[in-house]
Scaffold this motif. Structure first.
Motif, PDB file in Angstrom:
ATOM      1  N   LYS A 613       0.835  -1.190   0.000  1.00  0.00           N
ATOM      2  CA  LYS A 613       0.000   0.000   0.000  1.00  0.00           C
ATOM      3  C   LYS A 613       0.873   1.243   0.000  1.00  0.00           C
ATOM      4  CE  LYS A 613      -4.480   1.347   1.859  1.00  0.00           C
ATOM      5  NZ  LYS A 613      -5.518   1.021   2.862  1.00  0.00           N
ATOM      6  N   THR A 614       0.420   2.262  -0.750  1.00  0.00           N
ATOM      7  CA  THR A 614       1.171   3.508  -0.894  1.00  0.00           C
ATOM      8  C   THR A 614       0.277   4.688  -0.535  1.00  0.00           C
ATOM      9  OG1 THR A 614       2.565   2.606  -2.650  1.00  0.00           O
ATOM     10  CG2 THR A 614       2.388   4.992  -2.541  1.00  0.00           C
ATOM     11  N   ARG A 615       0.884   5.734   0.045  1.00  0.00           N
ATOM     12  CA  ARG A 615       0.172   6.971   0.364  1.00  0.00           C
ATOM     13  C   ARG A 615       0.867   8.142  -0.333  1.00  0.00           C
ATOM     14  NH1 ARG A 615       1.121   4.014   4.582  1.00  0.00           N
ATOM     15  NH2 ARG A 615       2.885   5.287   5.237  1.00  0.00           N
ATOM     16  N   GLN A 616       0.059   9.058  -0.858  1.00  0.00           N
ATOM     17  CA  GLN A 616       0.619  10.226  -1.556  1.00  0.00           C
ATOM     18  C   GLN A 616      -0.168  11.482  -1.195  1.00  0.00           C
ATOM     19  OE1 GLN A 616       1.525  10.418  -5.995  1.00  0.00           O
ATOM     20  NE2 GLN A 616      -0.252  11.768  -5.900  1.00  0.00           N
ATOM     21  N   VAL A 617       0.553  12.564  -0.917  1.00  0.00           N
ATOM     22  CA  VAL A 617      -0.054  13.891  -0.783  1.00  0.00           C
ATOM     23  C   VAL A 617       0.599  14.793  -1.818  1.00  0.00           C
ATOM     24  CG1 VAL A 617      -0.690  13.688   1.641  1.00  0.00           C
ATOM     25  CG2 VAL A 617       1.596  14.490   1.037  1.00  0.00           C
ATOM     26  N   GLU A 618      -0.192  15.701  -2.373  1.00  0.00           N
ATOM     27  CA  GLU A 618       0.301  16.582  -3.435  1.00  0.00           C
ATOM     28  C   GLU A 618      -0.415  17.915  -3.348  1.00  0.00           C
ATOM     29  OE1 GLU A 618       0.149  16.757  -8.328  1.00  0.00           O
ATOM     30  OE2 GLU A 618       0.520  14.820  -7.372  1.00  0.00           O
ATOM     31  N   ALA A 619       0.306  18.977  -3.632  1.00  0.00           N
ATOM     32  CA  ALA A 619      -0.268  20.311  -3.716  1.00  0.00           C
ATOM     33  C   ALA A 619       0.333  21.010  -4.923  1.00  0.00           C
ATOM     34  CB  ALA A 619      -0.004  21.114  -2.441  1.00  0.00           C
ATOM     35  N   GLY A 620      -0.469  21.820  -5.589  1.00  0.00           N
ATOM     36  CA  GLY A 620       0.061  22.447  -6.789  1.00  0.00           C
ATOM     37  C   GLY A 620      -0.778  23.593  -7.280  1.00  0.00           C
ATOM     38  N   VAL A 621      -0.299  24.189  -8.367  1.00  0.00           N
ATOM     39  CA  VAL A 621      -0.979  25.301  -9.021  1.00  0.00           C
ATOM     40  C   VAL A 621      -0.846  25.128 -10.525  1.00  0.00           C
ATOM     41  CG1 VAL A 621       1.096  26.745  -8.874  1.00  0.00           C
ATOM     42  CG2 VAL A 621      -1.130  27.830  -9.197  1.00  0.00           C
ATOM     43  N   LYS A 622      -1.904  25.475 -11.262  1.00  0.00           N
ATOM     44  CA  LYS A 622      -1.902  25.400 -12.716  1.00  0.00           C
ATOM     45  C   LYS A 622      -2.466  26.695 -13.282  1.00  0.00           C
ATOM     46  CE  LYS A 622      -2.840  20.414 -12.647  1.00  0.00           C
ATOM     47  NZ  LYS A 622      -3.748  19.333 -13.092  1.00  0.00           N
ATOM     48  N   VAL A 623      -1.856  27.172 -14.359  1.00  0.00           N
ATOM     49  CA  VAL A 623      -2.330  28.368 -15.052  1.00  0.00           C
ATOM     50  C   VAL A 623      -2.413  28.038 -16.536  1.00  0.00           C
ATOM     51  CG1 VAL A 623      -1.986  30.813 -15.495  1.00  0.00           C
ATOM     52  CG2 VAL A 623      -1.145  29.814 -13.359  1.00  0.00           C
ATOM     53  N   ASP A 624      -3.583  28.254 -17.123  1.00  0.00           N
ATOM     54  CA  ASP A 624      -3.795  27.945 -18.533  1.00  0.00           C
ATOM     55  C   ASP A 624      -4.297  29.191 -19.244  1.00  0.00           C
ATOM     56  OD1 ASP A 624      -4.083  26.715 -20.929  1.00  0.00           O
ATOM     57  OD2 ASP A 624      -5.693  25.364 -20.337  1.00  0.00           O
ATOM     58  N   ARG A 625      -3.365  29.908 -19.877  1.00  0.00           N
ATOM     59  CA  ARG A 625      -3.688  31.132 -20.589  1.00  0.00           C
ATOM     60  C   ARG A 625      -3.664  30.882 -22.093  1.00  0.00           C
ATOM     61  NH1 ARG A 625      -5.877  35.070 -17.756  1.00  0.00           N
ATOM     62  NH2 ARG A 625      -4.914  36.622 -19.118  1.00  0.00           N
ATOM     63  N   GLN A 626      -4.055  31.921 -22.843  1.00  0.00           N
ATOM     64  CA  GLN A 626      -4.144  31.753 -24.283  1.00  0.00           C
ATOM     65  C   GLN A 626      -2.798  31.424 -24.904  1.00  0.00           C
ATOM     66  OE1 GLN A 626      -6.030  34.984 -26.345  1.00  0.00           O
ATOM     67  NE2 GLN A 626      -5.398  34.287 -28.364  1.00  0.00           N
ATOM     68  N   ARG A 627      -1.726  32.054 -24.436  1.00  0.00           N
ATOM     69  CA  ARG A 627      -0.414  31.874 -25.064  1.00  0.00           C
ATOM     70  C   ARG A 627       0.541  31.008 -24.240  1.00  0.00           C
ATOM     71  NH1 ARG A 627       0.500  35.919 -29.106  1.00  0.00           N
ATOM     72  NH2 ARG A 627       2.728  35.480 -28.936  1.00  0.00           N
ATOM     73  N   TRP A 628       0.139  30.600 -23.033  1.00  0.00           N
ATOM     74  CA  TRP A 628       1.053  29.800 -22.234  1.00  0.00           C
ATOM     75  C   TRP A 628       0.307  28.982 -21.184  1.00  0.00           C
ATOM     76  CZ3 TRP A 628       1.441  31.035 -16.945  1.00  0.00           C
ATOM     77  CH2 TRP A 628       0.914  32.288 -16.580  1.00  0.00           C
ATOM     78  N   TYR A 629       0.990  27.917 -20.759  1.00  0.00           N
ATOM     79  CA  TYR A 629       0.493  27.050 -19.689  1.00  0.00           C
ATOM     80  C   TYR A 629       1.651  26.786 -18.739  1.00  0.00           C
ATOM     81  CZ  TYR A 629      -0.853  22.791 -17.216  1.00  0.00           C
ATOM     82  OH  TYR A 629      -1.111  21.873 -16.241  1.00  0.00           O
ATOM     83  N   ALA A 630       1.360  26.776 -17.443  1.00  0.00           N
ATOM     84  CA  ALA A 630       2.399  26.491 -16.457  1.00  0.00           C
ATOM     85  C   ALA A 630       1.783  25.729 -15.294  1.00  0.00           C
ATOM     86  CB  ALA A 630       3.044  27.783 -15.958  1.00  0.00           C
TER      87      ALA A 630
END
Length: 800
Positions: A613-630
């Motif tokens: 058995k495995t446990r995972q925690v994750e936190a993040g941010v996403k930005v999806d604009r017309q000319r770029w994604y990050a």
């Protein structure tokens, strides 16, 4: 403006070839004389204004009328993001001397703006029958513009979702990126994602093997086709037969069931096309490997109810390994569908693969202090050997044969509700007449050859129901499903083995061929069944907050090796969207992975261990604009530890922890310049278990990796320059960190031309991989394989 001289984009079938990617509206559909008011996601590449308007009209289902002569010299920056139709038109026409005027029929008419010239009266609604149909295709020279960004993904138990809305790290490699990089394997395909580490290639090793976040793909369950399990680790799936490769990073228990927690690779099959497709590709490498492939698709019958897609690939010639290396492969696929009713679609597909590599494909090179085949204590390896240098006997070989087949039915049985039933089966057989090499630091070695056959059969079926309901101000996206999978593995009860000889890598020996036989796979090694039921609820609380809760009940039984275990793997997540294009998330996931199997070279070869058995925690941010994604994500994965002891006994004991940071960006800096960059920082350590391993780095894990890819289009010449960089940090070879392989950096470059030849669109690509001919080691489970040398690839694709 005469009706017959106008360009009209509409939702009518066959009116245009739609190349934009859209997702479902984010609000309830409503329309009046100004057209649909709902916000909708668009992904339209830059290009001539009339082309982008046609793509927009088809994606939005809104008629757009314009005089073609008026737009002939105008260029659009494209459209990416979530807009209502009026907002989208304002963005598309920004900076243009045009304005859009709503017609009574729900469409739009484009005319010169009041600031640039006289505006004629608005004409009455134009019936579609008055307007000539047009077929829209990408303009020459623009195929790379933003075609490396996908906005949606099929994610197991979550169904079809927008990437920016998901609380997990996901990467998608599109067909355009695969083509333009001339990717020939999974390792090639994922060379722009820093979270992916190659651990073996399909020339020096058995197949293309990767690790995600430092964890290798699950051998039995790490690869999917269209979301369903297949057995694919022992032989490469030919990437020519797939439209996308989707990568889920991290634990996947709720989403896909049993698997190691590094991630899942999901191959998305090529499907029937709404417009006729006729492609021929030919390519050649500097070593003499030649490839020819064809891609045929379209629809027929009343109302185009029947669709087909056929792909055929053949390749033969000398591999990049000199003096004996050779590769031969052939594959063919067929996909069909039948639109039984507008809301009921049936599909089926089949793929066959045969591949044989001689003179290089191996189980690997084991570094020890003596160079003897009886010494399994890891020691520092010799300096890396160029991939083009032959070190294994030319009569050694490795052959794989596979059949993959599936069928599915999808039924939209009510508004906002859909049901699907899917099945996929596969048979993979490998015949190995190859071996291993035991090498010390100064290059003294012993070569051993093995002969045997393995076979792997899988069946996977899944039933899924998805829908939307409202409770007050909360909108619920519901998923209910059940799945059943079966994996049977067979191996030869007798494995032939021969010590071929000894020598030094500075001058590899020429040994006599012992003419080993490969006995058939006559012994059932494992019979595993996986059973699951799952459900999830995505609660959309207002416009800015999503809460996700899901639970999967997994059952795993191996009737041969005597275990039967059931476990619950939950997931929970919160996604905050202060802006439509920005999401901030946190998620928790548990996963259950099938116990490891001791490798053939271990003293307890073929021993199967209990599930982990495995446990995972994750936190993040996403930005999806017309000319770029990050995107950026931090994660922690805690999983069971497996390793081989100094006595060459493979065992499963203790725990390892992976702490990491991932950064990814895709941007169109200008209309002609595009960039993809990613980086991963990883701290992977053994936490408990054998005292001699505690605190040591997990074998095969780098501390950091970075990748960069860029393209620049040279005006209107049809030429595009490309370049790439891949940096991989040093990695320990074994769990005790006895030895390491050093860091290395690879450079790629290329150029392509897009134009027309005899009226047919033609793309010529020339790529150089590993420009500096860097020698480097790939490593997995204490074994090494040679990295690929400098390789020249030249191809030409003609679209009829």
């Amino acid at each position: 403006m005469a009706g017959t001289g106008a360009l009209m984009a509409s939702a009518a079938p066959g009116a245009i070839a739609q190349t934009a990617t859209t997702t479902a509206p984010v609000t309830d559909q409503a329309s009046d004389k100004t057209g649909p008011r709902s916000a909708q996601r668009f992904d339209i590449a830059p290009g001539p204004l009339d082309v982008t308007l046609a793509q927009f009209g088809a994606a939005a289902g809104v008629p757009i009328a314009i005089d073609p002569a008026m737009a002939a010299s105008m260029h659009s920056d494209g459209l990416r993001g979530t807009y209502t139709v009026p907002e989208a038109l304002r963005a598309l026409l920004s900076g243009q001397p045009l304005e859009a005027v709503a017609t009574a029929g729900g469409g739009y008419w484009l005319r010169p703006s009041a600031l640039t010239g006289p505006a004629p009266e608005v004409p009455p609604p134009l019936p579609i029958s008055m307007l000539a149909e047009v077929t829209v295709t990408a303009a020459p020279g623009a195929s790379g513009d933003d075609n490396y960004r996908a906005t949606t993904v099929d994610l197991g138990a979550m169904g079809h979702r927008a990437i920016v809305d998901l609380p997990y790290s996901v990467e998608v490699i599109t067909r355009d990126q695969l083509d333009n990089q001339q990717a020939a394997s999974l390792v090639d395909a994922l060379k722009t994602d820093a979270s992916v580490t190659p651990i073996s290639n399909n020339i020096g090793g058995l197949s293309s093997q990767i690790a995600i976040r430092g964890v290798g793909l699950d051998l039995l369950s790490g690869r999917k086709i269209d979301g369903l399990n297949i057995f694919g680790w022992s032989g490469d799936l030919p990437v020519e037969h797939f439209e996308q490769i989707q990568v889920l990073k991290g634990a996947s228990g709720f989403l896909y069931g049993f698997a190691q927690p590094g991630g899942i690779v999901n191959f998305i099959s090529k499907r029937p096309t709404d417009t006729p497709k006729r492609d021929v590709l030919t390519s050649i490498t500097d070593s003499g490997t030649m490839l020819l492939s064809g891609d045929l698709g379209g629809r027929f019958g009343t109302d185009d109810r029947f669709g087909y897609r056929v792909n055929v690939v053949g390749e033969t010639g000398d591999s990049y390994v000199k003096h004996g290396g050779r590769v031969e492969r052939g594959s063919a696929s067929l996909a069909v569908d039948w639109r039984v009713l507008p809301n009921l679609v049936w599909g089926a597909d089949v793929l066959t693969v045969n591949r044989r590599v001689t003179g290089s494909s191996s189980w690997g090179i084991f570094p020890n202090a003596s160079g003897s085949e009886t010494d399994f204590a890891v020691a520092q390896p010799p300096p890396a050997i160029p991939g083009s240098r032959r070190i294994f006997s030319p009569f050694t070989s490795y052959e794989t044969r596979a059949r993959v087949y599936g069928t599915d039915v999808s039924w939209a049985f009510a508004e906002n509700w859909k049901a699907s039933l899917r099945y996929r089966g596969s048979t993979m057989e490998r015949v190995y007449m190859n071996g291993s090499m035991f090498v010390n630091r100064v290059g003294d070695y012993t070569e051993v050859q093995y002969g045997g056959t393995d076979q792997f059969d899988t069946d996977d079926v899944q039933a899924l129901v998805t829908g939307t309901v409202h409770t007050g101000f909360i909108r619920h996206e519901l998923v209910f499903g059940t799945s059943y999978g079966r994996i049977r593995t067979y191996f030869s009860s007798v494995t032939n083995e021969a010590v071929l000889g000894t020598g030094n890598l500075a001058n590899p020996g020429s040994f006599d061929n012992p003419h080993l036989e490969a006995p058939p796979a006559d012994t059932l090694g494992s019979y595993t069944t996986q059973r699951a039921v799952f459900a999830s609820d995505t609660l959309h609380i207002g416009e800015h907050l999503d809460v996700i809760a899901g639970l999967r009940r997994n059952g795993l039984r191996d009737s041969i090796n005597g275990y039967d275990k059931t476990a619950y793997t939950p997931t929970g997540a919160v996604v905050f969207k202060p802006l439509p294009a920005l999401s901030i998330y946190g998620s928790y996931m548990e996963a259950l992975e099938q116990g490891a199997t001791a490798p053939l070279t271990a003293a307890n070869a073929q021993e199967v261990f209990a599930p982990l058995k495995t446990r995972q925690v994750e936190a993040g941010v996403k930005v999806d604009r017309q000319r770029w994604y990050a995107s950026a994500a931090v994660f922690r994965i805690q999983r069971g530890l497996t390793y081989t002891t100094a006595q060459n006994v493979f065992t499963q004991d203790g725990e390892s922890r992976y702490d990491g940071l991932e950064l990814l960006a895709k941007t169109r800096l200008t209309a002609r310049w595009q960039l993809i960059g990613s980086v991963m920082f990883l701290d992977a350590k053994n936490e408990t278990g054998d005292p001699t391993l505690a605190g040591k780095r997990v074998d095969g894990t780098p501390r950091q990796q970075a990748k960069l890819y860029t393209e620049y289009r040279l005006g209107d010449t049809g030429l595009t320059l490309t370049g790439g960089l891949q940096y991989y940090g040093a990695r320990p070879i074994d769990s005790a960190n006895t030895a390491t392989v050093p860091a290395y950096t690879l450079f790629d470059t290329g150029i392509r031309y897009e134009g027309r030849l005899g009226g047919a669109r033609t793309v010529v690509r020339f790529n150089i991989d590993n420009l500096t001919n860097k020698a480097y080691w790939l490593t997995s489970a204490s074994y090494l394989t040679q990295g690929a040398p400098r390789t020249f690839k030249l191809s030409a694709r003609i679209e009829f």
